[in-house]
Design an enzyme around this catalytic site. Structure first.
Site, PDB file in Angstrom:
ATOM      1  N   GLY A 230      -7.677  25.845  15.177  1.00  0.00           N
ATOM      2  CA  GLY A 230      -6.994  27.175  15.474  1.00  0.00           C
ATOM      3  C   GLY A 230      -7.000  28.243  15.590  1.00  0.00           C
TER       4      GLY A 230
ATOM      5  CG  HIS B 258     -10.968  23.440   7.090  1.00  0.00           C
ATOM      6  ND1 HIS B 258      -9.938  22.562   8.164  1.00  0.00           N
ATOM      7  CD2 HIS B 258     -11.832  23.348   8.237  1.00  0.00           C
ATOM      8  CE1 HIS B 258     -10.123  21.579   8.953  1.00  0.00           C
ATOM      9  NE2 HIS B 258     -11.308  22.570   9.080  1.00  0.00           N
TER      10      HIS B 258
ATOM     11  CG  ASP C 167      -5.410   9.292  -2.518  1.00  0.00           C
ATOM     12  OD1 ASP C 167      -4.421   9.326  -2.749  1.00  0.00           O
ATOM     13  OD2 ASP C 167      -5.877   7.505  -2.765  1.00  0.00           O
TER      14      ASP C 167
ATOM     15  CB  SER D  21      -0.913  -0.162   0.943  1.00  0.00           C
ATOM     16  OG  SER D  21      -0.325  -0.068   2.404  1.00  0.00           O
ATOM     17  CB  SER D  22       1.696   4.008   0.884  1.00  0.00           C
ATOM     18  OG  SER D  22       0.521   4.225   2.359  1.00  0.00           O
TER      19      SER D  22
ATOM     20  CD  GLU E 102      -7.230  22.981   5.776  1.00  0.00           C
ATOM     21  OE1 GLU E 102      -7.063  22.720   6.749  1.00  0.00           O
ATOM     22  OE2 GLU E 102      -7.404  24.735   5.880  1.00  0.00           O
TER      23      GLU E 102
ATOM     24  CB  CYS F 241     -10.955  24.320  12.355  1.00  0.00           C
ATOM     25  SG  CYS F 241     -12.279  23.757  12.348  1.00  0.00           S
TER      26      CYS F 241
ATOM     27  CB  THR G 127       6.154  -6.113 -11.134  1.00  0.00           C
ATOM     28  OG1 THR G 127       6.636  -4.776 -10.006  1.00  0.00           O
ATOM     29  CG2 THR G 127       5.216  -5.663 -11.834  1.00  0.00           C
ATOM     30  CD  GLN G 128       8.259 -12.241 -13.272  1.00  0.00           C
ATOM     31  OE1 GLN G 128       7.997 -13.405 -12.643  1.00  0.00           O
ATOM     32  NE2 GLN G 128       9.119 -11.744 -12.589  1.00  0.00           N
TER      33      GLN G 128
END
Length: 534
Positions: free
Chosen positions: A382, A506, A72, A14-15, A508, A380, A191-192
Site C-alpha cells: 500500500g 506491518h 492464530d 474446522s474453524s 498491525e 507495505c 460431540t459424542q
C-alpha cells in the site's frame, strides 16, 4: 512450580475457534497471575504458511524474529503478554525435515526411522523447547480429530501425559453442539462421535468446550458428560458472543478457568478482568462511529486481513468509536472505476499483498483519497503504490511503476532490494521480522509515535528507489521514517493533507486491544474527524 501442559484439540468441523479458545484461556491464566507460553502445531506438510495462498490459509502472521506463522499466533499475542517466536508455531513439514536431517547426519545410529518414536519424539522436543520458565504451556493442535495428518501430533500428546504425569497434563477438546431449527433442538451426537474418535486414539478429554449459539441446558450437559466419560462440571458452554474480546469473560462466567486450575492443582489469585470488561463496554457502547474501506485483492476471505481488521478495531476502542469496515475488491475498481465506491467512506486503507493483479485499482483508490482529502493509510505494498501514484499524478513521471509488476519500466520508483536480486527460492527469503526505524523530527509519524526510534515487523522484497527521492520530495513527498543502516525508506507522507501516510512495515502485527498501535489509533481518529466534517 513444575510446568503444566494444556493441549487443545478440535472436533466435528474446522474453524470452530480453537485459536481464540487457546488465546482466551491464556488471557485468563495471566489474569490469575500465571506465566504462560502459547504454541500452535499445524499438521500440513508445508514448512510454513509463507508461500500459501491467502485464499487457502488466510493471513500470514510475522513474529519479531521473522517467522511466517499461522494467523492464530496473532490471537495469542493480542490476548496475552507473550511476544512469540519461531518456536511458537511448527508444522509437519518442519518436523519431518528435522528428523530427515538428523538421519542423514547419522544421529539415529543406523536405526529404522519411524513415526513412532522418531517423529513423535521430535514433536515432544519442540513442545518442550517452547515451555521453559512458564507455569502453563498452552498448545493448540491444528486440524480436526479424525484427520490422518493430525495422528502423529495426537500420539505425541498422548505420550506426554504418560511421561509427565496425569496431574501435569490437561486435554481440552473443543467441539460443536449445533442447533437444528427444523427440529427445534440442540444435537449432541457430533460431540459424542468426536470424543469417541479421540478416545480411540488413546486420549480421554478432561474438559469439553462446547461451541454453541445458545446456552446448553443442564440436562443436555449431563447427557454429553455421560456419553463422553467426563464429569458434568467439565462440560462447558462456549456460546457465540458479539465481540471476540468478550470470550475470556464468557469463559470465566462458565467457570472454565476454575476447572483448569483445579484439575492442574494450581493455587492462584482471583482473576482481574477489569481491562477486558472495559474493552467490551467500549466496543458495545461507542460514542460515535466511522467507516473505513480496506482496498485489496483478497477481500473474498477477510481472514486474509485478520490482524489488520483487529488493529482497526483497537483504534476504534482507543477513540471510543465503532469502526465499520468495508472490503473493496481492487480488481473491481480496475474494471469499473472508483465511481461512488468511497462516497460514504471516512478513511481508505490499502494493505500489503503480492502480484500485479489489482494494483491499478489500489492506485485509483489512493488517488481518490489524496485528491478528496480522505485519510489514507498504506501498508507495505500500500505504501509502495502510494509512491507510484504520487510519482505519476503529482510529479508527472512517465512510465512509472514497481519493477515487481513491470521489470522494464522506465522509472521504477519501487525496485527490488539489493540483497534480494540473487534470491531464487520463495520460502522464508524475504526481509522478515523486526527492524529499527528512525523518525524525522517535525513529521506526522514523529508526532504519532512521540519518539525518534521505533521497531516494527516487516515482510517484503521490494523497496522505495532512493534514486527518485530528491525528485519526489520536491513534489511534496515527505520521507519521515528511515532504516538508516541501509538507507531504506520506511515511512512516507504528503504535505497539505489531513492524514496521508504509508509505511513499509506491518504495524498491525504489534497492535493489541489494551495497547492499540499508535498509527491505527491516529488513523481511526483522523477518519472519525473526517466523519464529523463530512
Amino acid at each position: 512450580m513444575k510446568t503444566k501442559f494444556l493441549f487443545i484439540t478440535g472436533g466435528v468441523v474446522s474453524s470452530l475457534g480453537k485459536g481464540l479458545a487457546a488465546a482466551s484461556i491464556g488471557a485468563l491464566m495471566e489474569a490469575r497471575g500465571l506465566r504462560v507460553s502459547m504454541q500452535k502445531m499445524d499438521p500440513y506438510i508445508n514448512v510454513d504458511p509463507g508461500t500459501m495462498s491467502p485464499f487457502q490459509h488466510g493471513e500470514v502472521f510475522v513474529t519479531d524474529d521473522g517467522a511466517e506463522t499461522d494467523l492464530d499466533l496473532g490471537h495469542y499475542e493480542r490476548y496475552t503478554s507473550a511476544r512469540l517466536s519461531q518456536k511458537s508455531n511448527f508444522t509437519t513439514g518442519q518436523v519431518y525435515d528435522s528428523v530427515i536431517r538428523k538421519e542423514r547426519r547419522g544421529d539415529y545410529l543406523g536405526g529404522t526411522v519411524q513415526v513412532i518414536p522418531h517423529i513423535t519424539n521430535e514433536i515432544k522436543a519442540k513442545i518442550l523447547a517452547n515451555s521453559k520458565d512458564v507455569d502453563v504451556a498452552i498448545v493448540e493442535v491444528g486440524g480436526t480429530v479424525g484427520d490422518i495428518e493430525s495422528l502423529p501430533f495426537l500420539e505425541a500428546i498422548r505420550q506426554f501425559r504418560v511421561e509427565r504425569g496425569r496431574e501435569n497434563v490437561l486435554y481440552l477438546h473443543l467441539t460443536l453442539v449445533p442447533y437444528i431449527p427444523t427440529a427445534g433442538e440442540l444435537k449432541t451426537k457430533p460431540t459424542q462421535h468426536s470424543v469417541k474418535e479421540l478416545r480411540e486414539i488413546g486420549i480421554q478429554p478432561d474438559i469439553l468446550l462446547c461451541r454453541c449459539d445458545r446456552e446448553i441446558p443442564r440436562d443436555m450437559k449431563a447427557k454429553i458428560a455421560l456419553f463422553c466419560n467426563v464429569s458434568e462440571e467439565a462440560v462447558v458452554t462456549a456460546r457465540d458472543v458479539e465481540c471476540i474480546y468478550e470470550v475470556p469473560i464468557a469463559y470465566h462466567e462458565e467457570g472454565l478457568d476454575e476447572r483448569i486450575i483445579d484439575y492442574l492443582n494450581i493455587w492462584t489469585k482471583a482473576p482481574d478482568l477489569t481491562d477486558w470488561e472495559r474493552i467490551v463496554r467500549r466496543f458495545k457502547e461507542p460514542e460515535s462511529e466511522t467507516t473505513i474501506a480496506i482496498v485489496g485483492k483478497y477481500v473474498e476471505l477477510t481472514e486474509s486481513y485478520k490482524s489488520l481488521s483487529e488493529a482497526l478495531i483497537h483504534g476504534g476502542i482507543a477513540n471510543n468509536c465503532r469502526v465499520n469496515l468495508i472490503y473493496v475488491d481492487s480488481e473491481s475498481l480496475e474494471r469499473h472505476g472508483v465511481g461512488d465506491t468511497f462516497k460514504d467512506v471516512d478513511g481508505i486503507l490499502v494493505p500489503g499483498g503480492f502480484g500485479h493483479r489489482g494494483s491499478e485499482g489500489k492506485i485509483a483508490a489512493i488517488r481518490y483519497a489524496r485528491e478528496n482529502r480522505i485519510p489514507f493509510f498504506g501498508i507495505c505494498l500500500g505504501m509502495q503504490m502510494a509512491v507510484v501514484e504520487f510519482a505519476r499524478n503529482v510529479c508527472g513521471i512517465d512510465d512509472c511503476f514497481s519493477s515487481e509488476f513491470k521489470e522494464d519500466a522506465a522509472n521504477p520508483v519501487i525496485h527490488i532490494m539489493e540483497n534480494q536480486k540473487k534470491v531464487t527460492r520463495k520460502g522464508g527469503t524475504m526481509r522478515l521480522g523486526a527492524y529499527p526505524c528512525q523518525l524525522v523530527e517535525g513529521t506526522l509519524a514523529r508526532r504519532i509515535f512521540g519518539t525518534g526510534d521505533v521497531e516494527e515487523r516487516h515482510r517484503h522484497r521490494y523497496e522505495f528507489n532512493n534514486a527518485y527521492q530528491e525528485r519526489l520530495e520536491k513534489g511534496g513527498l515527505v520521507i519521515s521514517g528511515v532504516y538508516r543502516d541501509v538507507g531504506l525508506v520506511e515511512i512516507v507522507e504528503i504535505e497539505d493533507h489531513p492524514w496521508f501516510l504509508g509505511c513499509q512495515f506491518h504495524p498491525e502485527f504489534r497492535s493489541r486491544p489494551m495497547e492499540p498501535h499508535p498509527l491505527f489509533e491516529s488513523f481511526v481518529g483522523a477518519s472519525l474527524k473526517h466523519h464529523g466534517e463530512a
